[in-house]
Scaffold this active site. Structure first.
Site, PDB file in Angstrom:
ATOM      1  N   GLY A 107       0.793  -1.212   0.000  1.00  0.00           N
ATOM      2  CA  GLY A 107       0.000   0.000   0.000  1.00  0.00           C
ATOM      3  C   GLY A 107       0.822   1.256   0.000  1.00  0.00           C
ATOM      4  N   ARG A 108       2.102   1.173   0.356  1.00  0.00           N
ATOM      5  CA  ARG A 108       2.978   2.347   0.330  1.00  0.00           C
ATOM      6  C   ARG A 108       4.403   1.955  -0.041  1.00  0.00           C
ATOM      7  NH1 ARG A 108       5.056   3.863   6.015  1.00  0.00           N
ATOM      8  NH2 ARG A 108       4.835   1.964   7.225  1.00  0.00           N
ATOM      9  N   ASP A 267       1.512 -11.063   7.167  1.00  0.00           N
ATOM     10  CA  ASP A 267       2.063 -10.278   6.058  1.00  0.00           C
ATOM     11  C   ASP A 267       3.422  -9.679   6.405  1.00  0.00           C
ATOM     12  OD1 ASP A 267       0.085  -8.759   7.750  1.00  0.00           O
ATOM     13  OD2 ASP A 267       1.012  -7.056   6.732  1.00  0.00           O
TER      14      ASP A 267
END
Length: 511
Positions: A107-108, A267
């Site tokens: 996501g980043r 994750d």
């Protein structure tokens, strides 16, 4: 430290525009398109270099002097893409504090590509904080300066401690602000990893019942990390076995230096066995097996003593994802379950063997005795009761083993008599070995650091950088952290535990 080991720029960067020769060879980008999303980083307004890890750059076949040019800084900031780069955000899922999220992904972060190091090993080069991706879930995709500095310092300290970890290749400021609780200066970290494959990557395909995707991913992981098992008739079971072994050894190494990861979600569990994602991580000072620093770990799920249990839980989730492949290997669902259960049962013994072997070395024991585990645990129990500093206790034992008096280590215990009781048993155990005192102490100093990135020091670095734009504390702490075993004069401040006023009780994620 050689002055070129970490290059920094505090004035205008060199204006040379030489091509940056990364030599990318991007195997993950050749996997099916649903494994990732292709996109380029989002540009920033005014990138400035904080640091380039020159020694690491050279080991990757990169010229660190090229990285500090305008062109290099723009690549490190995400403002331009290097020749041969195929930027992408990886897809993955994950259990976060026990709750499953079927799609997380980068996501980043954006994977720029892969390079082959001088050691012949393939490495990912990734930008962290490089802007939003399709996996950002309404986030800004950016990183604040503080978490970038924390990851740079702690990951490089872990590497110096000999613990498998992602590495920091570079850090830049962006000239932009990111909004968290307040507006903070933005930054981008360039991270290097053996890969960014996670337990959550396997879970992503398993959650969609995508057996073909799981198989392709497993074959890729084997080819990249465990090629010796590629021709095995039970290669998927062997893959799980290898990952279990690496995770057992990794978590044992964390425990041996008092490290608490803080967010051991699936994750954040690497298939390569590296430490990855330094969010609310911390090193303990006063030993407490129940210690938690992470502000989001309200139930102590990832407390120091829970880390081996968390790792095994994550590995169970990996085994679940691999079960369809096991079933093909074993011939039935029942046999697949039995095989997975057998593999997972090895984690505890492997972890404990690695842990006790490490404590033997820390205590100066180089033969095995049935009472060694109890001796180590007795010391830990006494340290917990007496609030003894984890790092300094073991370091000062080195001097005691060399024949010095025990006053320095005794002083770490609220009740020094508690240490005396344990020390009598320790010295009796030392007499069973023929090694000289000096050789024992020398070998102990190689595994018992004097310096760790103590939490209050890291916070002081972040405060100076964010509030005063002063990066000198970062430079000084990094120089100390990457030489953790050298007892250098004049650096006593960096080995001293926090005072009550300095004590950091909570650490935070960078999102």
């Amino acid at each position: 430290m050689n002055s070129l080991d970490h290059l920094s720029v505090t004035s205008s960067p060199d204006s040379r525009q030489n091509a940056i020769r990364f030599g990318f060879d991007n195997s993950y980008a050749r996997l099916p398109g649903h494994f990732y999303a292709r996109l380029v980083p989002t540009p920033v307004s005014s990138p400035r270099l904080i640091k380039v890890n020159a020694e690491l750059a050279r080991s990757l076949g990169l010229d660190p002097h090229e990285l500090v040019t305008d062109r290099g800084i723009n690549i490190l900031a995400g403002n331009s893409v290097g020749e041969g780069s195929e930027p992408l955000a990886m897809a993955y899922a994950g259990h976060q504090f026990g709750y499953f999220v079927p799609q997380l992904g980068d996501g980043r972060a954006i994977l720029l590509g892969e390079v082959i190091g001088l050691d012949g090993v393939r490495y990912d080069i990734q930008l962290k904080g490089s802007g939003p991706t399709p996996f950002s879930r309404r986030g800004d995709g950016r990183a604040a300066l503080g978490p970038v500095l924390r990851e740079y310092i702690v990951s490089e300290a872990m590497a110096a401690l000999g613990i498998p970890t992602t590495r920091a290749l570079a850090a830049v400021t962006t000239g932009d602000r990111v909004l968290r609780e307040t507006a903070l200066p933005g930054a981008v970290l360039t991270r290097v990893a053996a890969s960014h494959l996670r337990v959550g990557t396997f879970q992503y395909f398993a959650a969609q019942d995508d057996v073909d995707g799981t198989r392709i991913l497993a074959n890729y992981a084997i080819a990249r990390h465990y090629p010796e098992i590629a021709q095995s008739p039970r290669s998927y079971r062997n893959l799980l076995d290898r990952i279990i072994t690496r995770q057992a050894n990794l978590v044992a190494q964390w425990m041996l230096v008092g490290f608490i990861h803080g967010v051991m979600n699936t994750d954040n569990t690497s298939i390569s066995g590296e430490t990855i994602d330094y969010g609310p991580c911390a090193f303990m000072e006063a030993y407490d097996p129940d210690m938690v620093f992470s502000s989001i770990d309200r139930q102590g799920r990832y407390a120091y003593s829970n880390q081996p249990h968390a790792a095994q839980w994550n590995l169970v989730r990996l085994a679940e994802a691999l079960l369809p492949l096991f079933e093909q290997e074993e011939g039935s669902k029942e046999a697949a379950l039995a095989s997975a259960h057998d593999a997972l049962g090895s984690f505890g013994p492997q972890f404990e063997a690695a842990r006790i072997s490490g404590f033997r070395r820390k205590l100066g024991l180089f033969t095995e005795d049935d009472g060694d585990a109890a001796l180590a645990q007795s010391l830990l129990d006494s340290m917990a009761t007496n609030h003894a500093d984890f790092t300094l206790t073991f370091r000062r034992l080195c001097d005691a083993a060399a024949g010095a008096d025990d006053s320095a280590v005794r002083a770490l215990f609220a009740d020094p008599v508690a240490y005396d009781s344990w020390a009598a048993a320790w010295r009796s155990r030392l007499e069973k070995e023929s090694i000289t005192n000096e050789e024992r102490a020398t070998r102990m100093r190689r595994v018992n650091p004097i310096f760790i990135p103590r939490n209050h020091l890291v916070e002081a670095v972040i405060t100076a950088a964010v509030e005063k734009q002063d990066l000198q504390p970062f430079e000084r702490l990094l120089d100390v952290a990457v030489r953790p075993y050298e007892d250098r004069a004049g650096l006593e401040y960096y080995a001293t535990p926090a005072t009550p006023e300095q004590c950091v009780r909570e650490t935070f994620c960078g999102t």
